[in-house]
Design a protein around this motif. Structure first.
Motif, short mmCIF file in Angstrom:
data_model
loop_
_atom_site.label_atom_id
_atom_site.label_comp_id
_atom_site.label_asym_id
_atom_site.label_seq_id
_atom_site.Cartn_x
_atom_site.Cartn_y
_atom_site.Cartn_z
N GLY A 191 8.94 -3.30 10.12
CA GLY A 191 8.47 -3.97 8.90
C GLY A 191 7.29 -3.20 8.32
O GLY A 191 6.64 -2.40 9.02
N SER A 192 7.02 -3.43 7.03
CA SER A 192 5.88 -2.71 6.46
C SER A 192 4.58 -3.33 6.95
O SER A 192 3.53 -2.69 6.90
N LEU A 196 1.04 -1.34 7.69
CA LEU A 196 -0.33 -1.69 7.27
C LEU A 196 -1.25 -1.72 8.50
O LEU A 196 -2.37 -1.20 8.49
N TYR A 217 -2.15 -9.92 -1.18
CA TYR A 217 -1.16 -10.39 -0.19
C TYR A 217 -1.87 -11.06 1.00
O TYR A 217 -2.69 -10.42 1.67
N ILE A 261 -1.45 -2.88 -4.17
CA ILE A 261 -0.02 -3.17 -4.38
C ILE A 261 0.23 -2.92 -5.86
O ILE A 261 0.09 -3.82 -6.69
N THR A 324 9.47 -1.04 2.31
CA THR A 324 10.14 -1.96 3.24
C THR A 324 11.57 -2.25 2.78
O THR A 324 11.86 -2.13 1.58
N LYS A 327 12.47 -6.93 1.21
CA LYS A 327 12.60 -7.68 -0.03
C LYS A 327 13.95 -7.43 -0.67
O LYS A 327 14.59 -8.32 -1.19
N ARG A 334 13.40 -6.24 9.98
CA ARG A 334 12.09 -5.73 10.41
C ARG A 334 12.08 -4.20 10.37
O ARG A 334 11.67 -3.54 11.34
N1 PMP Z 1 3.41 -6.20 1.76
C1 PMP Z 1 3.58 -7.22 0.91
C2 PMP Z 1 2.90 -7.18 -0.41
C3 PMP Z 1 4.35 -8.32 1.28
O1 PMP Z 1 4.51 -9.34 0.43
C4 PMP Z 1 4.96 -8.32 2.57
C5 PMP Z 1 5.79 -9.49 3.08
N2 PMP Z 1 5.86 -10.59 2.36
C6 PMP Z 1 4.75 -7.23 3.41
C7 PMP Z 1 3.97 -6.18 2.97
C8 PMP Z 1 5.34 -7.17 4.79
O2 PMP Z 1 6.71 -7.21 4.76
P1 PMP Z 1 7.64 -6.68 5.94
O3 PMP Z 1 6.80 -6.55 7.17
O4 PMP Z 1 8.70 -7.70 6.05
O5 PMP Z 1 8.16 -5.36 5.49
#
Ligand code: PMP
Length: 489
Positions: A191-192, A196, A217, A261, A324, A327, A334
């Motif tokens: 997942g992203s 982060l 976020y 973002i 990611t 979305k 993940r």
């Molecule tokens: N960045 C943003 C702005 C998000 O809204 C989300 C999840 N809602 C994520 C990162 C993390 O998403 P994921 O780990 O599912 O890739």
């Protein structure tokens, strides 16, 4: 008595015996006053020394779980006097548990939103619409991988960046969006969110300052808070982060990272203007501050022209780009990724390996089969068409069913509509009424540095519900709002 023992384990054998007996006593499988086998017999049964069993019994006795009857052996203590699982008083936990810091994450969340009780709740929360997950195609891709790649797909996989063909596919997808990425600079993450987290761990330490958009976020905010960063907010308007305000903050607060973002920002839906993108990249370069560019939904554009990614404008290796598949495809995969240049890339790869070894090899391969046959692009087109209709339907329904003085910020893409309530109304207070009426949303206070600043705002996800339910949900929200606005006597 058959107690499974793992002789390779680092847990001593007497502890394994003790743990097994404790579990069985506390769950009731070993009833009160049951006689435990004599230590000599148990030792023989299990192929361990008698002293091993005696040690286990001694510990259980000192915990009050068993007792000894003179000359007759060890027995399970009657239930009344047993400490019960899960109903310990706070002071009954070991000291390290009592001292544990547990208040980092919870206070911002209304558990009702996550566990609503309304039988027909219309939830304007979440990410994409699960009804549109490409289930059948993904299932076929999974079958293909298992049939053709077999065991190779079920071992750990690459520790140094992820499954190479998927890294190549991602580099191709990014090239189509104007980001030139060498597959060797793509790191697959769980997942992203993990991307982060890795960037934070590699670049910052507790007490360091991080610049974020305010609002931003919520789970990024929680991550930064949990790592004890000093969070410095820059306000957001229709054109994204107000980069004009950034320079003085860079001079005064010396942040170690700028988190942004730029596309369809979560929660405001704002897009960073082209001019601000260039200013931001130039400022970061000038003040030697890395940028963490979170492009969580950049390809879900319904109107207007795409702006270049910050990564595409970066010529010096200042921008770490994060993307990611959550979305556009499915959050349960993940699978996310980051693109970074220079020594930081190796540091991120090491950090990832240390923390979770690898992202699922099976799912990386399956995703690659799915994406590489071009279905991704057609799925993207289809999702964009559907989500755009939903955005428009929600905007229409808001105009029709909500008071005129509600202010909305129509987004050009992404998943969210940000809304300001008429003066004096709190989105947190409105939420309980909305839940009673059968609709939910994310209150603005989740996303602002100071929860008070977000009180008048709320975030609606327009992508998760079909058109009819969008209209119904907004009608319900209108009803809740009107109740909230009635002066209380
Ligand atoms: N960045 C943003 C702005 C998000 O809204 C989300 C999840 N809602 C994520 C990162 C993390 O998403 P994921 O780990 O599912 O890739």
């Amino acid at each position: 008595m058959r107690i499974p023992l793992d002789r390779q384990s680092l847990i001593p054998l007497y502890k394994q015996i003790e743990n097994y007996l404790r579990d069985n006593i506390l769950s009731g499988s070993l009833e009160a006053d049951t006689r435990l086998p004599a230590t000599r017999a148990m030792a023989k049964d299990l192929g361990v020394s008698r002293i091993t069993v005696q040690n286990a019994y001694m510990d259980l006795e000192s915990e009050g779980l068993i007792y000894n009857r003179e000359g007759s052996g060890a027995y399970v203590m009657p239930a009344l006097s047993l400490p019960k699982r899960g109903v310990k008083s706070e002071t009954a936990w070991p000291l390290w548990q009592q001292d544990l810091k547990t208040d980092v994450l919870s206070p911002r969340f209304s558990p009702q939103v996550l566990n609503p009780s309304h039988p027909d709740l219309i939830a304007f929360t979440g990410v994409g619409d699960p009804q549109h997950f490409p289930l059948r195609d993904f299932y076929k891709a999974l079958q293909t991988v298992i049939r053709t790649e077999g065991i190779d797909a079920l071992v750990y996989g690459e520790f140094d960046g992820g499954y190479p063909p998927l890294r190549e596919t991602i580099a191709h997808v990014l090239a189509s969006q104007g980001i030139q990425a060498d597959p060797g600079q793509v790191l697959i993450t769980s997942g992203s969110q993990q991307a982060l987290s890795l960037v934070c761990q590699v670049l910052l330490k507790p007490g360091d300052a991080i610049v974020v958009e305010d609002p931003t976020y919520n789970f990024a905010l929680e991550l930064f808070r949990s790592l004890d960063f000093k969070i410095v907010g820059v306000p957001v308007d229709k054109g994204g982060m107000q980069v004009e305000l950034l320079e003085s903050l860079l001079q005064q607060r010396h942040p170690s990272l700028i988190y942004t973002i730029p596309n369809f920002q979560n929660p405001t839906g704002a897009c960073l203007s082209g001019v601000r993108r260039r200013q931001l990249v130039a400022l970061a370069d000038c003040y030697d501050v890395p940028i963490l560019e979170d492009d969580f939904a950049g390809d879900l554009r319904y109107d207007g022209r795409a702006q270049p990614a910050l990564k595409a404008l970066d010529t010096v290796g200042n921008v770490i780009y994060v993307g990611t598949f959550s979305k556009m495809l499915m959050p349960g995969l993940r699978i996310g990724y980051l693109v970074a240049d220079g020594p930081v890339f190796d540091a991120l790869v090491d950090c990832k390996r240390v923390h979770d070894l690898t992202t699922s090899n099976l799912l990386q391969r399956t995703l690659n089969v799915y994406v590489s046959v071009g279905r991704y692009q057609s799925h993207l087109r289809r999702s964009s068409r559907i989500y755009r209709q939903r955005r428009d339907a929600m905007l229409d329904a808001i105009r029709e069913h909500l008071p005129e003085d509600v202010l909305v910020y129509p987004p050009d893409g992404g998943l969210f509509i940000w809304m300001r309530l008429p003066g004096g109304l709190s989105a947190t207070d409105l939420l309980s009424l909305a839940l009673q009426k059968g609709v939910s949303y994310a209150p603005g206070a989740w996303f602002t540095l100071d929860p008070q600043d977000g009180e008048r705002y709320l975030r609606l996800n327009f992508a998760t519900q079909p058109l009819e339910r969008i209209r119904k949900g907004i009608r319900r929200l209108g009803a809740a709002l009107r109740r909230c606005m009635v002066p209380q006597v």
